[in-house]
Every structure is written in C-alpha cells, then in structure tokens.
Design a protein around this motif. Structure first.
Motif, PDB file in Angstrom:
ATOM      1  N   UNK A 212      68.354  49.535  76.130  1.00 21.76           N
ATOM      2  CA  UNK A 212      68.425  50.868  75.529  1.00 21.76           C
ATOM      3  C   UNK A 212      69.819  51.131  74.928  1.00 21.76           C
ATOM      4  N   UNK A 213      69.891  52.176  74.147  1.00 19.38           N
ATOM      5  CA  UNK A 213      71.129  52.552  73.473  1.00 19.38           C
ATOM      6  C   UNK A 213      72.311  52.604  74.436  1.00 19.38           C
ATOM      7  N   UNK A 214      72.068  53.078  75.644  1.00 18.49           N
ATOM      8  CA  UNK A 214      73.145  53.311  76.607  1.00 18.49           C
ATOM      9  C   UNK A 214      73.836  52.029  77.061  1.00 18.49           C
ATOM     10  N   UNK A 215      73.196  50.861  76.865  1.00 22.33           N
ATOM     11  CA  UNK A 215      73.766  49.623  77.384  1.00 22.33           C
ATOM     12  C   UNK A 215      75.058  49.239  76.674  1.00 22.33           C
TER      13      UNK A 215
ATOM     14  N   UNK B  77      69.403  55.800  67.946  1.00 24.06           N
ATOM     15  CA  UNK B  77      68.185  56.358  68.555  1.00 24.06           C
ATOM     16  C   UNK B  77      66.961  55.989  67.724  1.00 24.06           C
ATOM     17  N   UNK B  78      65.819  55.894  68.375  1.00 24.03           N
ATOM     18  CA  UNK B  78      64.589  55.610  67.660  1.00 24.03           C
ATOM     19  C   UNK B  78      63.979  54.266  67.991  1.00 24.03           C
ATOM     20  N   UNK B  79      64.754  53.392  68.663  1.00 22.50           N
ATOM     21  CA  UNK B  79      64.195  52.123  69.106  1.00 22.50           C
ATOM     22  C   UNK B  79      63.812  51.178  67.992  1.00 22.50           C
ATOM     23  N   UNK B  80      64.552  51.176  66.885  1.00 22.96           N
ATOM     24  CA  UNK B  80      64.234  50.277  65.778  1.00 22.96           C
ATOM     25  C   UNK B  80      65.363  49.279  65.503  1.00 22.96           C
TER      26      UNK B  80
END
Length: 733
Positions: A200-203, A116-119
């Motif tokens: 996104x993380x979910x992918x 999480x956090x997009x980094x």
C-alpha cells in the motif's frame, strides 16, 4: 521468522550530496546490508556501505539519459532490472530512499503504489523474483531502444509509428520520463495480474510526490504522516531544488531533514547539493574552477551564500562580504543582508574571524574567487562594478557572474579575461547567463580583445573612437559617402565571427566611410551621452564633409537611424522593422522591450517618427502583418517616408531577406539612393520559393477559413520543391 533483505542501488555523477549520504547511512545504522554500485570511485561514501563495480552488472560506458532532463535516471531504470535478475533476493532502492524501518519482507515481490487509487506503481523500491515472467518481460521490452510502448498515449504511439515508418524511429532517450521506469513497471504489474502483490501507499510513499515539500517542514509534521507499515521512505530527490531556492541547499533547523541529519551524524555543509539534471546549483559551480588553492573568496552583493560556504569547506578560505550599493556607492553602515549572511556561515561552522566585511573602498583586497550573482549586469547596470572588480580581481583569479542579455556584460567582462558560459535561465525580464571569467589582461589576438581595442585599431589616424559606459562611436574615413549604422554590441561580439557591427563588411566593400554607433545592451540609444555626441557632430559641421549621408539600422538600430537622422537634415534613412518610440503615451500598443520602457524618450531625438521628418528620403521596410511593427510604421506620416511592405516575413525580415539572397542588393540600392518600389517588389517575388513565407501564407489561409485555398496553395508548393510543414498539414486535412 522475518527475512532481512539486502538492498542495492547505483550512483553516477561524482561525489555524493548530503541527501545520498543520509539515505545510504540510514540502512547501515539500521543494520540492513546495502550495496552501492558505481562506475567510478566515490570518495565520500559513508562507512559500512558495500561498494561494488557497476560493470559486474552491466559492463558498459554507455550511460543513456532522458535527454530532455539530462538525467541518468534512464540508465538507472535499465540497471535496476539487471541488478535484480543477477542478485536474487536483492531489493533495489533509489539513492533518495531512507531506511525508516528495516525491510524484512518475506516475498520476493517488493514494490508499492505511489499514488492513491491502487494503479500507479513506483520503482524507487523494487524487488522481483529473479526467475519471474514479469522480470523477463521487462528485460525483453528494454532490448529494443526504439520500441513503442503500448502504455503510452495513443496519439504519441501514432507519432512514433509515423516516425519509424519515415526511417527516423524515436530512441528511448527522447521518449517520456519513466518509459523504462514507473510507466513500464506499472504496465507489467497489471498485465501479469500482480496488483495484489503491491504494498500500500503507506509502505514507501506515505508522503507522495505532490506533497513532497512536507519533508522540508518541521519534524513533527512529517512524523505524524508516517505509518507502522513504512519501511523504505522515498524522500524525493526533486526536493533538492526547493532546498536550494528556499534554504541555500541546507535544511532549516527543526525540519525533518535536519533531524535525520543530526540523528545519523551527517554534516550537510561538507557534502553540498551541487546540481540536479541540467541544473547546476551554486555550490556545484566551484567544480568549474581549476584553482588548487584559494585563500580569499569575495561575494559582491551578498547573493552567493551557498557558494561561499562550499568554498570555505573546500579551501578553508577567508570570505569577504563586499557591501556596495547598486550605483557603486558605499553605504553608511552595513546593509541588512550582512548580518544574515554572517549568521548563516557561522551556523554552519565558518569561524567568525574568517568573515570580513568590506564596506568601503579601502577594505578591498585581491581575491582568487569573486562572485557577482543577481547583481551588476543582471538587476543593476554593470558599469559601477568596474572600479570594485579592478581592485578585487587579481591576475589568474576568476569571477562567477550573472549577465542579463542586453546588459553590456559580455563586452565588460571580455575586457578583463576569458569568458565561459556555465548556464542560462529565463525570467520575465529576459535571458540571464551565468558565466565564469578567468582574469587575463594581456590579450594576444583579436579574438581576445575588447571592442574598444578592436575599434581603436580600425579607426586609424583619420578616424576616431569614443565611448561611454554603455555606448560607443567608431568613425572610419574612406570616401565622401558616409553610412551611419546603429547596432547592439553584445550581438556583434558574441554572435558574429568578425566581431564587427552590423553591415560593417558590406559598407567596407563599397569603399564608403562609416560612423558606427553601438550600444552595450538594449538601450535604444536613449542616453544623454549619445545625444551630446550627435549634437557636437552637427554643430561642428562633421556631416558637411560628405556628399551623401545615409542612416541605416534594423529594429532598435532602425529606431536609432530614424531618430538621429535629425542631426543631419537632408540625409537619407534606411530602416528595417524600426520602432518609432517606446514612450507608452505615444505608442501604447507596444508590449515588447520591457527592458527599455523606463528610458526617457523625450528631446529632439526621442520620437523617431517626428525626428526623421527633416531627413531626405526615409525608406521603411516592414511586415504589415506584424501588428506592433505596423503600428510603429503608421506613426511615420511625413511626406518623405516611403513604406515598403514585406508581408509574412516577420519582425526579423532582414534575416529572411538574407536567406532569400536579396538583402544585399536591396540594401545596396537603398543606400545608393537608387531603390525604387518597383525594384523592391520585383526582387521580393523570390519569397514564393521561401519556406517561411509559404508556411505563413498557408497558415493564414487556414486561419481565415479558406481550407480549399490552402489545399490549392499547398499542392502548388509541394509540386515546386516541397515544404515539410505544409506536407504534414495536408496529410491531416
């Protein structure tokens, strides 16, 4: 129209485990084209997977690793970027990525955030345009194996720059995990402003690394965490370790892994988890066995389930469960583990009639492979294993066993064959080695002989050799001076080229007689047998035949020298860094040597401080700044005690004195009875040029709040020969 993509991956390291088979087959079953690159032929690749030679991408035999983890992940990081460049449109997937849904991404940019956090961007799934600037930047960065990555912590970059300036640049294989992987990919994604292209993380990582153990749970718990966006699902290969620790390498019924294996018709017992990085799992140990055919596999104690199953899969052998107590006794009925073990084997395809319970001596028959894991020689004393092993292990067979350092396991097994260490681990009780023993009862040279065979030859017609399960005595008669030594036989047999007790060659050179007392492990000689031997020697007048008797030892041996000198009143004692006792009531400060805390330190030879009071001169050499050693020495209060201080040389000061070249003359003078305090301290002046002493003195000045004194001392050292530790410390001051 959606664009169905080809995916590619790489495997180095022998046969596939069920986890790699599952992930590869998932793409085939979902109709997505998948290519497996490799540098050797792999026998158990699932049908439908395209196999290509890795040399099409990189023609090399240099498979660089992250050395700290012994992992080919570094080479995979390098390979994947070249694969993407040479195969436009192909998406890289790690071999632990499962095809949850076909990857039909239109863009050539295929990657995902892993936390999480997009980094942070992971590279387990990675697609990039073959002609993109970011791909070229990565290739250029990886051309230099000694480059200093701008994304590493500043302190680490500075350390690497200093090393490079000193002519010792740090190779990428010694750098942090991911320096050519997620760390590099994340850096260049943000440098090129491509964060908006990241999925996104979910992918790919709906279950991120910190939550990876959820894959071991029930199927329903995992399914509710997956999302419509999920395509290539990263299962995290590090789960292999947990599967081994918790479930013998096989997923439990009803778990997410078990459901996937069933869905794709993968039989996990036929492709066991054999290892990861430096860690070799139990099933993988069978690769170290060269036997072509095995008819019978025997497990002593019931701790080798995964290996037993792998043996049955590999050889179709019978499996004997040897149910014996820790003291070598046979139970009245089957132990609790037997039913669980049988159930595990039958649940995974082993026919019931291939499993035999050996619950009494008459049930024992020779087996080609015998296991003794977490049992005798580790948790339990090893001597009770002898009678069973001699019945079960036939010539040419082998044993895989755990040996705890100091247990006496090495000399025990060396009497039965050729021994090879496979791995080692540490726990709260010390160091444990996993070894392979090939049965060979006909030694052809001293290198293959047991200590008993060597000692009996050394004793000759005028000496004697006596032994018990854990201790032995060797007497060699030469002159009317007798030196009694105490030593750990494991160290003598494993770490000394001559396979002799400590001081043997030294005593032999002087022409003195010797009584060598050895222990198989860290026993502190606290055994009724040892007491009885010294009582007999005393009562029969053995010591009276000698004009001079000296008891000699270091650490545990120093304890033995001081304690058993009571059997020869008037004898001198020379002890280096000795203990006085491990009795907590008498030495509550002692926190080391847990392996011997439960031994009985009562009786006439129990308290070395008291027992040595009847000796002649008791010379104790120790470091007063080692608080535990100093505490023991303080308990020696008799008038016959001479305490010689060797400051800042540590508990293993014998080694330090040896490195300084003064151990032999000091010990020789002590054994001769001519060592004076003045002589000792005169020789000890050599420590001023000794690196360890300089380092400890320098650090002590700093710890006591005297930096200027440390500087002065450091400058003196550097002008009289140098010391790397001090030089680096001064640079930082």
């Amino acid at each position: 129209m959606a664009r169905t993509r080809e995916v590619g991956t790489l495997w180095i390291g022998g046969a596939l485990s069920w986890m790699e088979q599952l992930c590869l087959k998932s793409f085939v079953d979902k109709g997505q084209k998948i290519t497996l690159f490799s540098y050797d032929k792999i026998a158990n690749v699932p049908e439908g997977v395209i196999c290509r030679d890795g040399r099409e991408i990189l023609d090399t035999d240099d498979f660089i690793k992250y050395e700290k983890k012994d992992s080919f992940a570094l080479f995979a990081d390098y390979f994947r970027i070249h694969m993407i460049q040479q195969n436009p449109g192909m998406i890289w997937v790690d071999t632990d990525v499962y095809c949850h849904r076909v990857m039909d991404y239109d863009s050539d940019y295929v990657m995902g955030f892993e936390l999480p956090g997009g980094r942070r961007v992971n590279n387990a799934v990675l697609g990039l345009p073959a002609d993109s600037a970011i791909l070229q930047d990565m290739l250029t960065f990886m051309e230099d194996c000694y480059s200093i990555a701008p994304f590493l912590k500043e302190a680490l970059q500075n350390e690497y720059r200093a090393a490079a300036a000193a002519g010792a640049p740090v190779h990428v294989s010694q750098q942090p995990w991911g320096v050519w992987g997620p760390l590099m990919v994340t850096h260049f994604i943000h440098k090129h402003g491509l964060a908006h292209k990241v999925q996104p993380l979910e992918a790919f990582y709906p279950i991120p690394f910190p939550q990876r153990l959820k894959f071991l749970r029930r199927n329903a718990e995992v399914q509710k965490l997956l999302r419509p966006e999920t395509t290539g699902l990263h299962l995290w290969a590090s789960n292999k370790r947990e599967l081994i620790l918790r479930h013998d390498g096989l997923p439990r019924k009803g778990s997410y892994f078990a459901q996937l294996l069933d869905h794709h018709d993968i039989q996990p017992e036929k492709a066991p988890l054999t290892g990861r990085g430096k860690k070799k799992f139990d099933a993988g140990l069978l690769d170290d066995i060269s036997l072509k055919q095995v008819a019978r596999f025997a497990d002593i104690g019931g701790n080798a389930q995964a290996m037993a199953l792998a043996a049955w899969v590999k050889w179709g052998c019978s499996i004997d469960l040897i149910d014996i107590g820790r003291n070598g006794s046979w139970p009245e009925g089957p132990s609790d583990w037997v039913a669980r073990y049988r159930q595990f084997l039958t649940d995974h395809g082993v026919p019931f009639d291939h499993i035999n319970l050996c619950g009494k001596e008459d049930d024992l028959v020779p087996a080609q492979v015998v296991t003794n894991l977490t049992g005798f020689g580790d948790l339990y004393r090893i001597p009770p294993l002898g009678a069973v092993l001699d019945r079960v292990l036939g010539p040419g067979g082998c044993v895989i066993s755990d040996i705890r350092k100091g247990s006496g396991g090495y000399p025990f097994f060396r009497q039965r064959g050729t021994l090879t260490q496979l791995s080692s681990r540490k726990d709260t009780g010390g160091e444990v080695h996993r070894v392979l023993v090939i049965a060979d009862k006909a030694p052809t040279s001293e290198a293959d002989q047991s200590w008993a065979e060597i000692a009996q030859g050394l004793a000759g017609k005028d000496g004697f050799y006596r032994e018990s399960d854990a201790h032995a005595m060797l007497f060699i008669k030469r002159s009317d001076t007798l030196v009694v030594t105490f030593d750990n036989l494991d160290i003598a047999m494993e770490k000394r080229e001559d396979k002799r007790p400590w001081g043997f060659a030294f005593v032999e050179k002087q022409g003195w007689s010797m009584l060598g007392v050895t222990a198989e492990g860290w026993t502190w000689f606290r055994d009724a047998w040892v007491d009885a031997q010294f009582d007999e020697l005393k009562n029969t007048g053995f010591f009276q035949q000698f004009k001079r008797v000296v008891f000699y030892g270091a650490s545990m041996g120093g304890y033995g020298a001081c304690a058993f000198a009571a059997a020869c009143p008037g004898a001198d004692v020379v002890a280096i860094s000795p203990q006085s006792t491990l009795d907590k009531a008498l030495a509550p400060f002692e926190t080391r040597y847990k392996t011997a805390w439960d031994r009985d330190f009562s009786g006439p030879y129990g308290d070395a401080a008291k027992a040595s009071a009847t000796a002649g001169r008791v010379t104790l050499i120790y470091d007063p700044y080692e608080p535990l050693d100093s505490g023991h020495v303080a308990r020696f209060t008799a008038e016959n005690v001479v305490k010689l201080r060797a400051p800042l040389l540590g508990h293993r000061l014998g080694s330090s004195l040896h490195q300084m070249g003064i151990l032999s003359p000091i010990v020789l003078a002590a054994l001769n009875g001519t060592l004076t305090e003045a002589d000792f301290y005169q020789r000890l002046r050599a420590r001023k040029q000794f690196g360890r002493y300089q380092k400890e003195l320098f650090n002590r000045a700093l710890s006591k709040g005297h930096p200027e004194l440390a500087r002065k001392m450091g400058r003196w050292v550097l002008t009289h020969g140098g010391n790397r530790h001090i030089r680096k410390a001064l640079e930082k001051m």
